[in-house]
Scaffold this active site. Structure first.
Site, PDB file in Angstrom:
ATOM      1  CB  ALA A  14      48.567  33.410  47.380  1.00 37.52           C
ATOM      2  N   GLY A  15      46.703  35.623  45.468  1.00 35.72           N
ATOM      3  CA  GLY A  15      45.842  36.964  45.473  1.00 35.72           C
ATOM      4  C   GLY A  15      44.188  36.522  45.529  1.00 35.72           C
ATOM      5  CB  ALA A 125      43.835  47.484  32.205  1.00 32.48           C
ATOM      6  CG  PHE A 127      41.120  39.890  31.044  1.00 32.04           C
ATOM      7  CD1 PHE A 127      41.403  39.201  29.692  1.00 32.04           C
ATOM      8  CD2 PHE A 127      42.033  40.347  31.567  1.00 32.04           C
ATOM      9  CE1 PHE A 127      42.549  39.422  29.239  1.00 32.04           C
ATOM     10  CE2 PHE A 127      43.543  40.313  31.143  1.00 32.04           C
ATOM     11  CZ  PHE A 127      43.595  39.761  30.031  1.00 32.04           C
ATOM     12  CG  HIS A 157      39.248  50.167  41.637  1.00 31.89           C
ATOM     13  ND1 HIS A 157      39.290  51.145  40.600  1.00 31.89           N
ATOM     14  CD2 HIS A 157      39.069  49.050  41.156  1.00 31.89           C
ATOM     15  CE1 HIS A 157      39.286  50.354  39.475  1.00 31.89           C
ATOM     16  NE2 HIS A 157      38.888  49.142  39.614  1.00 31.89           N
ATOM     17  CE  LYS A 161      43.163  49.965  40.330  1.00 33.66           C
ATOM     18  NZ  LYS A 161      43.890  48.746  40.169  1.00 33.66           N
TER      19      LYS A 161
END
Ligand code: NAD
Length: 268
Positions: A14-15, A125, A127, A157, A161
């Site tokens: 759901a994130g 951390a 990809f 960011h 975050k």
């Protein structure tokens, strides 16, 4: 795609990343979305994961019951406590796991390393393919410039975050430090405030910016006398991380137990 296609579970479905991952698995020709899991109190439970992600129906609803879900590889982008709970579940059921969650403590990383003696794990951390190329360039730059240049890492960011500096900034710091023949633990400077004194040449400094909807910006500066080299990466949307993690999941299916990184997935 056929019934032998690896079955993928998304933890944190759901994130923000979870939704991008659902889309990336749906678009992958050789993978099947088999499970979408989130917290047992998440308001999105029961919703179709594909529709929730803003795409086509997946026929898989978001569930809070990780142990009951059937999949071959779990992709986890949650929070450290969610990752560690998922790790124990994957260990019990001998399932592979791709871990993208950041902010893991040294003890949590150690537990992941132990688990990798029994199941295949891919931990990174970041990809993104571009960031992983930067890691190679940074190690080389650290080797070439580390003795004469000051090294500083700046990252930005989005406002939501929760960890700082970013896991990617730390990986970049480790790559530069490795190249320069240093150990990041001994030379990282995370805060400067008040009378700091002159800069110690052996240190690697980190600066953090938080705000707005910045997906992820990283710059490593090599500051010399009369010149400056900068290696930068800017992520413009989350699909680059999601596609990389899904590529890692496809690569990990059927691998021997071990702790792999995105650099292993990408190959030499
Ligand atoms: P988010 O807050 O939008 O989503 C996190 C999701 O995880 C939510 O749906 C939340 O309900 C769920 N969750 C939280 N705790 C949980 C638990 N204990 N059990 C099960 N589910 C739980 O965050 P996001 O932006 O999607 O980022 C998630 C993680 O991925 C962060 O650690 C972030 O830094 C990291 N990240 C990594 C990469 C990478 O390439 N490795 C890229 C982007 C983000």
């Amino acid at each position: 795609m056929n019934s032998a296609s690896p079955r993928i579970g998304i933890h944190g479905a759901a994130g923000k990343m979870g939704r991008a991952l659902v889309q990336a698995v749906q678009a992958h020709p050789a993978l099947r979305l088999a499970a979408a899991i989130d917290r047992s109190d998440a308001p999105e439970l029961g919703k179709d994961a594909g529709l929730l992600a803003g795409g086509k129906a997946a026929g898989v609803t978001v569930s809070g019951a990780l142990d009951a879900a059937a999949f071959d590889v779990l992709i986890d982008f949650t929070r450290p406590e969610g990752t560690l709970a998922a790790l124990e579940s994957c260990l019990r059921q001998r399932r592979a796991m791709v871990i993208g969650t950041t902010g893991l403590s040294a003890e949590q990383r150690q537990r992941i390393e132990q688990a990798a003696t029994q199941i295949p794990l891919c931990l990174s951390a970041n990809f993104s393919i571009g960031v992983n190329l930067c890691l190679k360039l940074l190690e080389q730059a650290g080797r070439a410039l580390g003795d004469a240049f000051d090294i500083e890492i700046v990252e930005a960011h989005h406002r939501a975050k929760v960890d700082a500096p970013s896991g990617t900034a730390l990986m970049m710091g480790e790559a530069v430090a490795r190249g320069a023949g240093r150990n990041l633990k001994d030379c990282a400077v995370y805060e400067r405030h008040g009378h700091t004194g002159a800069r110690d040449r052996e240190t690697i400094g980190f600066s953090t910016i938080r705000g707005g909807d910045v997906v992820g910006d990283h710059t490593v500066m090599f500051l010399g006398d009369g010149e400056r080299v900068e290696i930068s990466h800017r992520a413009t949307n989350r699909m680059n991380f999601a596609n990389g993690a899904v590529r890692a999941a496809a690569w990990l299916a059927g691998k021997k137990p071990g702790l792999y990184s995105m650099l292993d997935v990408l190959g030499p």
